[in-house]
Design an enzyme around this catalytic site. Sequence first.
Site, mmCIF file in Angstrom:
data_model
loop_
_atom_site.group_PDB
_atom_site.id
_atom_site.type_symbol
_atom_site.label_atom_id
_atom_site.label_comp_id
_atom_site.label_asym_id
_atom_site.label_seq_id
_atom_site.Cartn_x
_atom_site.Cartn_y
_atom_site.Cartn_z
ATOM 1 N N CYS A 1 -1.872 -2.173 -6.639
ATOM 2 C CA CYS A 1 -1.043 -2.553 -5.479
ATOM 3 C C CYS A 1 -0.648 -4.031 -5.492
ATOM 4 O O CYS A 1 0.133 -4.473 -4.646
ATOM 5 C CB CYS A 1 -1.747 -2.210 -4.174
ATOM 6 N N HIS B 1 0.993 -6.605 1.857
ATOM 7 C CA HIS B 1 0.964 -5.249 1.288
ATOM 8 C C HIS B 1 0.655 -4.235 2.392
ATOM 9 O O HIS B 1 -0.247 -4.443 3.207
ATOM 10 C CB HIS B 1 -0.102 -5.192 0.193
ATOM 11 N N ASN C 1 1.788 3.686 2.124
ATOM 12 C CA ASN C 1 1.520 2.733 1.036
ATOM 13 C C ASN C 1 2.309 3.155 -0.200
ATOM 14 O O ASN C 1 1.978 4.149 -0.840
ATOM 15 C CB ASN C 1 0.015 2.712 0.747
#
EC number: 2.3.1.180
Length: 331
Positions: A116, A256, A286
């Site tokens: 990520c 994020h 996500n």
Amino acid sequence: MSKITAAITAVGGYLPDFVLSNKVLETMVDTNDEWITTRTGIKERRILKEEGKGSSFLAIKAAENLIEKSGINPEDIDLVIVATATPDMKAASTAAYTATQIGAVNAFSYDLEAACSSFLFGMSTASAYIESGRYKKILLIGADKNSSFINYKDRATCIIFGDGAGAVLFEPNEEGLGLQDELLRSNGEGREFLRAQRGGSSYPINADTFAEGSHYVFQDGKTVFKNAVFNMADVAERILKRNNLTNDDVQWLAAHQANKRIIDATANRINLEDEKVMMNIQKYGNTTSATLPLLLWDYEKQLKKGDTIIFAAFGGGFTWGSIYFKWAYNS
Ligand SMILES: CC(C)(COP(=O)(O)OP(=O)(O)OC[C@H]1O[C@@H](n2cnc3c(N)ncnc32)[C@H](O)[C@@H]1OP(=O)(O)O)[C@@H](O)C(=O)NCCC(=O)NCCS
């Protein structure tokens, strides 16, 4: 001559049409809309359904959106980086295919993988090339088809992840705008808490292991959560301190999008008001490498030349970091 900095000069994005809502997930696993909303902030996510289409499909669409909006000639692009944790295939570069499909015929290209944090680390890489003076136009794309390695029977992961892509163009800037400072970190002891164990070189998939599902993403949510909160908030705070910035100097936090509670904790640590916190997790979940560029895509019209943006990310590995950035244009 003034120092060359690396600025973002254009943004594009793409999300597949299919919407997987919390209500639909309720019919697939033992969960409910209220639990998902209060624990994560996610209401729905997008899924790329079509057979044979991978992350490059998302990356190409996002890049084409950027090219159309900005009017750049793809033949002028020097380098295409695709930040992704879900490449189309092993051994064949997703970025090479993407670059060719968008007409970036004079570019070289490669994939960059840091879970990520891939896009955040890619911002550092793209900026370093620009600052070196060797390249003038770098297309950085964050693209992930997370649905390709999610087990839709595992409620600990399937509620969180979605598919999508975002793209940005990096170019030299002589007004001092763009990347100002970065603080990037990793700790390999974290890999047991968030990983797709099988399918890589350590543990290839075979007929015996397929049924057990260890090629899907597994996460120990609580441990990942604690590490994400601690580390993302920590680097964001440190980058402000070492650049003598207070919360008044910061216009935006682009963090994020993994869990709204993690984003809120980071914002609280640096005392940022809600209006300054970019948020789209409710719509997309996500999307791994795509969360940061999709935030820029969604908020582009609100960004002003000179705005200070603090980027922050945390991901598998573990990998994490923060970037202090100055926005370069009004749209
Ligand atoms: C996954 C996550 C949302 C779980 O939230 P949590 O508050 O830690 O929840 P827990 O795992 O402690 O589970 C609490 C309870 O809810 C249950 N539960 C877990 N997932 C559930 C779901 N989807 N629906 C309903 N209940 C669920 C658990 O079984 C547990 O029940 P119990 O108390 O009876 O044992 C959270 O840990 C998280 O966001 N982690 C980080 C994820 C992340 O950022 N990943 C990507 C990193 S880039």
